[in-house]
Design a protein around this motif. Structure first.
Motif, PDB file in Angstrom:
ATOM      1  N   TYR A   1      -7.321   0.263   8.873  1.00 39.79           N
ATOM      2  CA  TYR A   1      -6.710   1.563   9.159  1.00 39.79           C
ATOM      3  C   TYR A   1      -7.091   2.558   8.076  1.00 39.79           C
ATOM      4  O   TYR A   1      -7.119   2.215   6.892  1.00 39.79           O
ATOM      5  CB  TYR A   1      -5.183   1.422   9.224  1.00 39.79           C
ATOM      6  CG  TYR A   1      -4.707   0.260  10.054  1.00 39.79           C
ATOM      7  CD1 TYR A   1      -4.308  -0.933   9.456  1.00 39.79           C
ATOM      8  CD2 TYR A   1      -4.660   0.349  11.447  1.00 39.79           C
ATOM      9  CE1 TYR A   1      -3.871  -2.000  10.218  1.00 39.79           C
ATOM     10  CE2 TYR A   1      -4.221  -0.724  12.211  1.00 39.79           C
ATOM     11  CZ  TYR A   1      -3.836  -1.892  11.585  1.00 39.79           C
ATOM     12  OH  TYR A   1      -3.411  -2.946  12.348  1.00 39.79           O
ATOM     13  N   TRP A   2      -7.326   3.806   8.496  1.00 39.07           N
ATOM     14  CA  TRP A   2      -7.742   4.845   7.569  1.00 39.07           C
ATOM     15  C   TRP A   2      -6.922   6.104   7.783  1.00 39.07           C
ATOM     16  O   TRP A   2      -6.610   6.469   8.922  1.00 39.07           O
ATOM     17  CB  TRP A   2      -9.230   5.171   7.766  1.00 39.07           C
ATOM     18  CG  TRP A   2     -10.127   4.086   7.282  1.00 39.07           C
ATOM     19  CD1 TRP A   2     -10.482   2.950   7.960  1.00 39.07           C
ATOM     20  CD2 TRP A   2     -10.773   4.016   6.017  1.00 39.07           C
ATOM     21  NE1 TRP A   2     -11.303   2.178   7.184  1.00 39.07           N
ATOM     22  CE2 TRP A   2     -11.513   2.808   5.982  1.00 39.07           C
ATOM     23  CE3 TRP A   2     -10.806   4.848   4.892  1.00 39.07           C
ATOM     24  CZ2 TRP A   2     -12.268   2.425   4.875  1.00 39.07           C
ATOM     25  CZ3 TRP A   2     -11.556   4.464   3.796  1.00 39.07           C
ATOM     26  CH2 TRP A   2     -12.282   3.267   3.800  1.00 39.07           C
TER      27      TRP A   2
ATOM     28  N   THR B   1       3.744  -1.474   9.506  1.00 35.30           N
ATOM     29  CA  THR B   1       3.272  -1.650   8.131  1.00 35.30           C
ATOM     30  C   THR B   1       3.328  -3.104   7.673  1.00 35.30           C
ATOM     31  O   THR B   1       2.604  -3.479   6.746  1.00 35.30           O
ATOM     32  CB  THR B   1       4.092  -0.768   7.176  1.00 35.30           C
ATOM     33  OG1 THR B   1       5.477  -1.088   7.325  1.00 35.30           O
ATOM     34  CG2 THR B   1       3.878   0.710   7.476  1.00 35.30           C
TER      35      THR B   1
ATOM     36  N   TYR C   1     -11.107  -2.838   5.732  1.00 38.13           N
ATOM     37  CA  TYR C   1      -9.873  -2.095   5.975  1.00 38.13           C
ATOM     38  C   TYR C   1      -9.779  -1.722   7.450  1.00 38.13           C
ATOM     39  O   TYR C   1     -10.726  -1.188   8.018  1.00 38.13           O
ATOM     40  CB  TYR C   1      -9.831  -0.843   5.105  1.00 38.13           C
ATOM     41  CG  TYR C   1      -9.710  -1.163   3.626  1.00 38.13           C
ATOM     42  CD1 TYR C   1     -10.817  -1.543   2.889  1.00 38.13           C
ATOM     43  CD2 TYR C   1      -8.484  -1.100   2.984  1.00 38.13           C
ATOM     44  CE1 TYR C   1     -10.710  -1.860   1.540  1.00 38.13           C
ATOM     45  CE2 TYR C   1      -8.357  -1.401   1.638  1.00 38.13           C
ATOM     46  CZ  TYR C   1      -9.483  -1.784   0.919  1.00 38.13           C
ATOM     47  OH  TYR C   1      -9.364  -2.097  -0.412  1.00 38.13           O
TER      48      TYR C   1
ATOM     49  N   ARG D   1      -5.718  -5.546   6.510  1.00 37.15           N
ATOM     50  CA  ARG D   1      -4.884  -6.466   7.289  1.00 37.15           C
ATOM     51  C   ARG D   1      -5.387  -7.872   7.029  1.00 37.15           C
ATOM     52  O   ARG D   1      -6.570  -8.149   7.205  1.00 37.15           O
ATOM     53  CB  ARG D   1      -4.984  -6.120   8.774  1.00 37.15           C
ATOM     54  CG  ARG D   1      -4.061  -6.898   9.680  1.00 37.15           C
ATOM     55  CD  ARG D   1      -4.162  -6.371  11.110  1.00 37.15           C
ATOM     56  NE  ARG D   1      -5.522  -6.440  11.606  1.00 37.15           N
ATOM     57  CZ  ARG D   1      -5.930  -5.874  12.740  1.00 37.15           C
ATOM     58  NH1 ARG D   1      -5.092  -5.181  13.460  1.00 37.15           N
ATOM     59  NH2 ARG D   1      -7.180  -5.972  13.139  1.00 37.15           N
TER      60      ARG D   1
ATOM     61  N   SER E   1       0.096  -4.924   7.322  1.00 34.54           N
ATOM     62  CA  SER E   1      -0.847  -4.532   6.271  1.00 34.54           C
ATOM     63  C   SER E   1      -0.607  -5.359   5.023  1.00 34.54           C
ATOM     64  O   SER E   1       0.527  -5.566   4.607  1.00 34.54           O
ATOM     65  CB  SER E   1      -0.684  -3.040   5.948  1.00 34.54           C
ATOM     66  OG  SER E   1      -1.450  -2.692   4.811  1.00 34.54           O
TER      67      SER E   1
ATOM     68  N   ALA F   1      -6.661   3.662   2.811  1.00 36.64           N
ATOM     69  CA  ALA F   1      -6.941   2.738   3.898  1.00 36.64           C
ATOM     70  C   ALA F   1      -6.079   1.504   3.725  1.00 36.64           C
ATOM     71  O   ALA F   1      -5.753   1.115   2.594  1.00 36.64           O
ATOM     72  CB  ALA F   1      -8.417   2.357   3.898  1.00 36.64           C
TER      73      ALA F   1
ATOM     74  N   GLN G   1      -0.327   3.909  10.734  1.00 40.68           N
ATOM     75  CA  GLN G   1      -0.847   5.264  10.521  1.00 40.68           C
ATOM     76  C   GLN G   1      -0.694   5.599   9.036  1.00 40.68           C
ATOM     77  O   GLN G   1       0.305   5.253   8.419  1.00 40.68           O
ATOM     78  CB  GLN G   1      -0.084   6.299  11.355  1.00 40.68           C
ATOM     79  CG  GLN G   1      -0.269   6.132  12.857  1.00 40.68           C
ATOM     80  CD  GLN G   1       0.618   5.034  13.412  1.00 40.68           C
ATOM     81  OE1 GLN G   1       1.798   4.943  13.106  1.00 40.68           O
ATOM     82  NE2 GLN G   1       0.041   4.163  14.242  1.00 40.68           N
TER      83      GLN G   1
END
Length: 123
Positions: free
Chosen positions: A112-113, A27, A110, A99, A30, A96, A2
């Motif tokens: 996740y935003w 995280t 990307y 991954r 990412s 963003a 998130q």
């Protein structure tokens, strides 16, 4: 993962702002974080990005002499420092997280935003 973007606001031409992007959740999955912006009636465009490890950063030509990007891994937070702001920098700014392989300029790369934060630069 998130993402919570913050720090936007109203600033005069030539002023500065610092945006923050706080990441939470998984995280470790990412690889990098990018900042994008979208002005009314325009497509979303890449602004700057940074990997969570190493020193790799990337900037759009339009901001590379005015913006800097940094990170605090302990806080899982990425910062975008914007100096010498211009009216054309007015936009909603999104962070963003990528991954795996990182293609900085490609929004679809990307996974996740965040929700976006509005930056308005008055002339």
């Amino acid at each position: 993962v998130q993402l919570q973007a913050s720090g936007g606001g109203l600033v005069q031409t030539g002023g500065s702002l610092r945006l923050s992007c706080a990441a939470s959740g998984s995280t470790d999955s990412s690889s990098a974080v990018g900042w994008f912006r979208q002005a009314p009636g325009k497509e979303r465009e890449f602004v700057a990005g940074i990997r969570w490890s190493g020193t790799s950063t990337t900037f759009a030509d339009s901001v590379k002499d005015r913006f800097t990007i940094s990170r605090d891994n302990a806080k899982s937070t990425v910062y975008l420092r914007m100096n010498s702001l211009k009216p054309e920098d007015t936009a909603v700014y999104y962070c963003a997280a990528a991954r795996g392989s990182w293609y900085p300029f490609v929004p679809s790369a990307y996974a996740y935003w965040g929700q976006g934060t509005l930056v308005t630069v008055s002339s």
